[in-house]
Design an enzyme around this catalytic site. Structure first.
Site, PDB file in Angstrom:
ATOM      1  CD  GLN A 188      -2.496   1.750   0.343  1.00  0.00           C
ATOM      2  OE1 GLN A 188      -3.210   0.971  -0.270  1.00  0.00           O
ATOM      3  NE2 GLN A 188      -2.406   3.040  -0.002  1.00  0.00           N
ATOM      4  CD  GLU A 323      -6.581   5.754  -5.729  1.00  0.00           C
ATOM      5  OE1 GLU A 323      -7.026   5.057  -4.796  1.00  0.00           O
ATOM      6  OE2 GLU A 323      -6.181   6.910  -5.574  1.00  0.00           O
ATOM      7  CG  HIS A 347     -14.125   6.047  -4.352  1.00  0.00           C
ATOM      8  ND1 HIS A 347     -14.488   7.323  -3.974  1.00  0.00           N
ATOM      9  CD2 HIS A 347     -12.790   5.965  -4.127  1.00  0.00           C
ATOM     10  CE1 HIS A 347     -13.422   7.961  -3.537  1.00  0.00           C
ATOM     11  NE2 HIS A 347     -12.374   7.159  -3.611  1.00  0.00           N
ATOM     12  CD  GLU A 348     -10.871   2.859  -4.414  1.00  0.00           C
ATOM     13  OE1 GLU A 348      -9.969   3.554  -4.916  1.00  0.00           O
ATOM     14  OE2 GLU A 348     -11.339   3.099  -3.280  1.00  0.00           O
ATOM     15  CG  HIS A 351      -9.377   7.163  -7.467  1.00  0.00           C
ATOM     16  ND1 HIS A 351      -9.044   8.484  -7.245  1.00  0.00           N
ATOM     17  CD2 HIS A 351      -9.793   6.682  -6.274  1.00  0.00           C
ATOM     18  CE1 HIS A 351      -9.256   8.781  -5.971  1.00  0.00           C
ATOM     19  NE2 HIS A 351      -9.721   7.710  -5.357  1.00  0.00           N
ATOM     20  CD  GLU A 370      -9.323   9.922  -2.726  1.00  0.00           C
ATOM     21  OE1 GLU A 370     -10.462   9.544  -3.004  1.00  0.00           O
ATOM     22  OE2 GLU A 370      -8.314   9.189  -2.842  1.00  0.00           O
ATOM     23  CG  ASP A 428      -0.217   7.761   6.130  1.00  0.00           C
ATOM     24  OD1 ASP A 428      -0.879   7.834   5.078  1.00  0.00           O
ATOM     25  OD2 ASP A 428       0.675   6.905   6.315  1.00  0.00           O
ATOM     26  CE1 TYR A 436     -10.447  10.602   1.332  1.00  0.00           C
ATOM     27  CE2 TYR A 436     -11.759   9.395  -0.262  1.00  0.00           C
ATOM     28  CZ  TYR A 436     -10.626   9.514   0.507  1.00  0.00           C
ATOM     29  OH  TYR A 436      -9.666   8.545   0.450  1.00  0.00           O
TER      30      TYR A 436
HETATM   31  N1  BES Z   1      -6.983   6.465  -2.603  1.00  0.00           N
HETATM   32  C1  BES Z   1      -7.883   6.163  -1.558  1.00  0.00           C
HETATM   33  C2  BES Z   1      -7.250   5.430  -0.415  1.00  0.00           C
HETATM   34  C3  BES Z   1      -6.086   6.165   0.212  1.00  0.00           C
HETATM   35  C4  BES Z   1      -6.111   7.530   0.388  1.00  0.00           C
HETATM   36  C5  BES Z   1      -4.998   5.454   0.633  1.00  0.00           C
HETATM   37  C6  BES Z   1      -5.021   8.172   0.961  1.00  0.00           C
HETATM   38  C7  BES Z   1      -3.927   6.100   1.215  1.00  0.00           C
HETATM   39  C8  BES Z   1      -3.933   7.462   1.385  1.00  0.00           C
HETATM   40  C9  BES Z   1      -9.073   5.354  -2.067  1.00  0.00           C
HETATM   41  O1  BES Z   1      -9.473   5.700  -3.346  1.00  0.00           O
HETATM   42  C10 BES Z   1     -10.241   5.677  -1.196  1.00  0.00           C
HETATM   43  O2  BES Z   1     -10.634   6.804  -1.179  1.00  0.00           O
HETATM   44  N2  BES Z   1     -10.806   4.678  -0.534  1.00  0.00           N
HETATM   45  C11 BES Z   1     -11.981   4.862   0.279  1.00  0.00           C
HETATM   46  C12 BES Z   1     -13.184   4.400  -0.519  1.00  0.00           C
HETATM   47  C13 BES Z   1     -14.458   5.114  -0.230  1.00  0.00           C
HETATM   48  C14 BES Z   1     -14.368   6.611  -0.279  1.00  0.00           C
HETATM   49  C15 BES Z   1     -15.548   4.641  -1.164  1.00  0.00           C
HETATM   50  C16 BES Z   1     -11.825   4.056   1.547  1.00  0.00           C
HETATM   51  O3  BES Z   1     -10.774   3.418   1.725  1.00  0.00           O
HETATM   52  O4  BES Z   1     -12.687   4.070   2.391  1.00  0.00           O
HETATM   53 ZN    ZN Z   2     -10.403   7.605  -3.391  1.00  0.00          ZN
END
Ligand code: BES
Ligand code: ZN
Length: 667
Positions: A188, A323, A347-348, A351, A370, A428, A436
């Site tokens: 990841q 994604e 969602h993915e 992206h 996002e 992080d 978002y």
């Molecule tokens: N890209 C993100 C996950 C992410 C963001 C990982 C920042 C590391 C750092 C992924 O597209 C995401 O937004 N996942 C969401 C999905 C949801 C919004 C439908 C999740 O993990 O909950």
């Molecule tokens: Zn996302």
């Protein structure tokens, strides 16, 4: 290893404002930079740095000098060593010089990687890993004594191994997998974990094509198109090859390996997962993959990546989805047997345009990834499930989540801004719902301002113009203004001029609240109202015909009551609507938050059990925070018990949330 003079000279070599990336910065700003050789670009303004010679800070989370060199192609020759729990091998970066022999060194990001040797154009080179600083890690400096002419490509070959401090990888023993037969690993990298795999320009502002040559005793999945004809048997192991011909940023580099089976789920799609999980995963996804793809293509333009597959990971995967191109990585909590959680896949998939083709140039402008993706996700799902009411219902949920996040931070907090300063900040730590949903609400506000018909023309223009590139919020603004300055939109002039870009980008707290179509949410609020009376007698039929998301909206409304439910009410709620037995982790988690607020101690063990079953941070972090408030001892015990189950990123975040040091002492 090197003399000081060398390093100082080399560091400043990247600064010429005429380098191509400085030029693109220039065009981004509303005004030209001050009349100074050295300047810094931050959050839309130029800051002169006439005495202090600094690189323009377009991405504060990289130590690389990517203004002077840009990775164009990366070849990863890596062996997955399950015994030593590391990746080892070589990574070859092909870097194009952006200056005319002005830069005499290449600086790469790294974090806890062991570098054994580095060759420059096939010859041994002079290099050094510098001291670590937080949050960006240890830069690797590689001498290029002669420099390189502008446009010339140099070849940097790095022999390396990952270490046990690698934050990008999780290694599972066979016992930690569902069929107990083989070990499993996955990566990841978002946001800045790719540097813990191999030294690289770990910034979303640089895009590279990739060749993956990965050796493993088990099936490998990577963020490239498989080249099956080139898979080679090497005795106990196999060489798996993948190619990524679309340039991608480092955070989209991804690998996974283990006992992985696959099944078709659409014309361009398969699902990959453990053999025990395959049937359920196939069932969950197969009806919708093609629909999602076709809907997205109608809204933006044809999918450019070839295949779109999903890898369903073990439950410790720390996100809902990631994604990674060609193979979205997904949490198994979306396989809930009711197709209620596959919005994550929409969602993915979205992206593939917002984020993967068109990328925010740093984590400060993460909303471009996002926020746009939430907008596309909601458009895709609305087009499949019936229009505006569905779109607004989902937007209402988003608004609610945004209100909660802002309340939790405090409305003046930096992290409640759309554009978040990341100087000295680990992405992080800044991660939240804000980019978002504040991002979504901004994009949607533009859509409503110019009208859907006009906005629908802007969407492919924007994604076309920035395909294979990275941009900041001001470049987005310029693109929007440029598009709507065309004569056919002259009647929109006044409206466009009214957009408060600065306020939108830099104000803390909530943005202006839109008017929603509340038709699908009203029933949820009505049921919640009934629960305000202590005499209300619930029945399963109250929610029998609802979607999972409607139940969630209802539960969130209950959670928001001024007074918590009584213990009896909370227990009645769980029973009547089958919440603590639900296979849907979203519902279960929402119910447990109500139970914890009610101080229903009989639910705490259920919370602890759930924390041993899912590693998705969206659930794990709030549940730990909630449990910590009502039963700290159980929270600490549960964390210790599951420490190894969690992905390193999740483990670190929960440690911070609970105030627990690595040694497990509470502080
Ligand atoms: N890209 C993100 C996950 C992410 C963001 C990982 C920042 C590391 C750092 C992924 O597209 C995401 O937004 N996942 C969401 C999905 C949801 C919004 C439908 C999740 O993990 O909950
Ligand atoms: Zn996302």
């Amino acid at each position: 290893m090197w003399g000081r003079g060398f390093l100082q000279r080399a560091r400043f070599a990247q600064l010429s404002p005429s380098s191509s990336s400085s030029r693109s910065l220039l065009s981004a700003a509303s005004a030209a930079p001050p009349n100074s050789l050295y300047f810094q670009y931050q959050r839309g303004r130029w800051f002169g740095c006439s005495t202090e010679k600094m690189a323009p800070v377009r991405d504060p989370n990289t130590l690389s000098n990517y203004d002077a060199w840009r990775t164009r192609h990366t070849t990863a020759n890596l062996k997955i060593d399950f015994t030593a729990k590391c990746l080892r091998g070589s990574v070859i970066l092909e870097l194009e010089s952006q200056t005319d022999k002005a830069s005499k060194e290449i600086i790469l990001d790294s974090s806890y990687v062991t570098v054994n040797s580095i060759k420059l154009n096939s010859a041994p080179s002079s290099w050094e890993t510098k001291a670590r600083t937080e949050p960006n890690g240890s830069p690797v400096h590689i001498a290029v004594p002669e420099g390189a002419a502008k446009g010339e490509v140099v070849n940097v070959e790095i022999e390396l191994a990952t270490t046990d401090k690698c934050t990008a990888l999780q290694w599972l023993t066979p016992a930690q997998t569902s069929d107990k037969a083989a070990p499993f690993m996955f990566s990841q990298c978002q946001a800045i974990h790719a540097r813990s795999l191999f030294p690289c320009q770990d910034t979303p502002d640089v895009k590279s094509t990739y060749d993956f040559n990965i050796t493993s005793p088990y099936v490998v999945v990577a963020s490239g198109v498989p080249v099956p004809d080139e898979t080679k048997d090497l005795g106990e192991e196999k060489l798996y090859k993948f190619q990524q011909k679309v340039p991608i940023p480092s955070y989209l580099f991804a690998l996974s390996s283990g006992e992985i089976a696959s099944a078709p789920v659409g014309k361009r799609s398969c699902v990959c997962t453990g053999p025990n999980e395959l049937k359920a995963s196939q069932w969950e996804l197969e009806g919708d993959m093609d629909k999602f793809l076709e809907a997205a293509e109608k809204i933006v333009f044809p999918y450019r990546w070839g295949e779109y597959n999903v890898l369903v990971l073990p439950p410790s995967f720390p996100y809902g989805g990631m994604e990674n191109p060609i193979f979205t990585f997904a949490t198994p909590t979306i396989i809930s047997g009711d197709k209620q959680n596959i919005d994550v896949i929409a969602h993915e998939l979205a992206h593939s345009w917002s984020g993967n083709l068109v990328t925010s140039c740093s984590w400060e402008h993460f909303w471009l990834n996002e926020g746009w993706t939430m907008y596309l996700e909601r458009r895709i799902l609305a087009s499949i499930h019936g229009g505006d009411a569905h779109f607004d219902f989902s937007a209402i949920r988003g608004w609610k989540a945004l209100e909660e996040a802002i309340k939790e931070y405090g409305e003046d907090h930096e992290f409640t801004k759309l554009c978040i300063s990341h100087k000295g900040i680990d992405p992080d730590d800044a991660f939240s719902t804000v980019p978002y949903e504040k991002g979504f609400h901004f994009v949607w506000s533009l859509d409503r301002l110019v009208g859907r018909e006009n906005f629908d023309k802007f969407i492919p223009y924007y994604f076309g113009k920035w395909s294979n590139k990275s941009l900041d919020s001001y470049e987005f603004k310029d693109t929007f203004l440029e598009f709507f300055s065309a004569p056919e939109y002259s009647d929109l002039k006044g409206k466009i001029a009214s957009i408060d870009w600065e306020g939108r980008f830099h104000s803390t707290g909530l943005p202006p609240k839109p008017e929603f179509d509340t038709s699908l949410a009203d029933v949820c609020y009505e049921l919640a109202e009934k629960w305000k009376s202590k005499d209300f007698i619930p029945s399963p039929s109250d929610v029998a015909l609802w979607t999972g998301n409607q139940v969630l909206v209802f539960l969130n409304a209950v959670q928001d009551f001024e007074e918590p439910l009584t213990v009896e009410q909370s227990q009645a709620l769980g029973k009547a609507y089958g919440l603590s037995e639900s296979k849907n982790a979203e519902l279960k988690a929402a119910y447990y938050h109500i139970a914890m607020r009610s101080k229903d101690a009989s639910a705490y063990q259920g919370v602890a059990d759930l924390l041993g079953e899912v590693g998705r941070m969206k659930f794990v972090r709030p549940l730990f925070r909630g449990l910590n408030k009502v039963d700290r001892e159980l929270a600490l015990k549960t964390f210790e018990k599951n420490r190894e189950f969690y992905h390193p990123i999740c483990r670190q975040m929960v440690e911070k949330d609970l105030g627990v040091s690595e040694a497990g002492n509470s502080s």
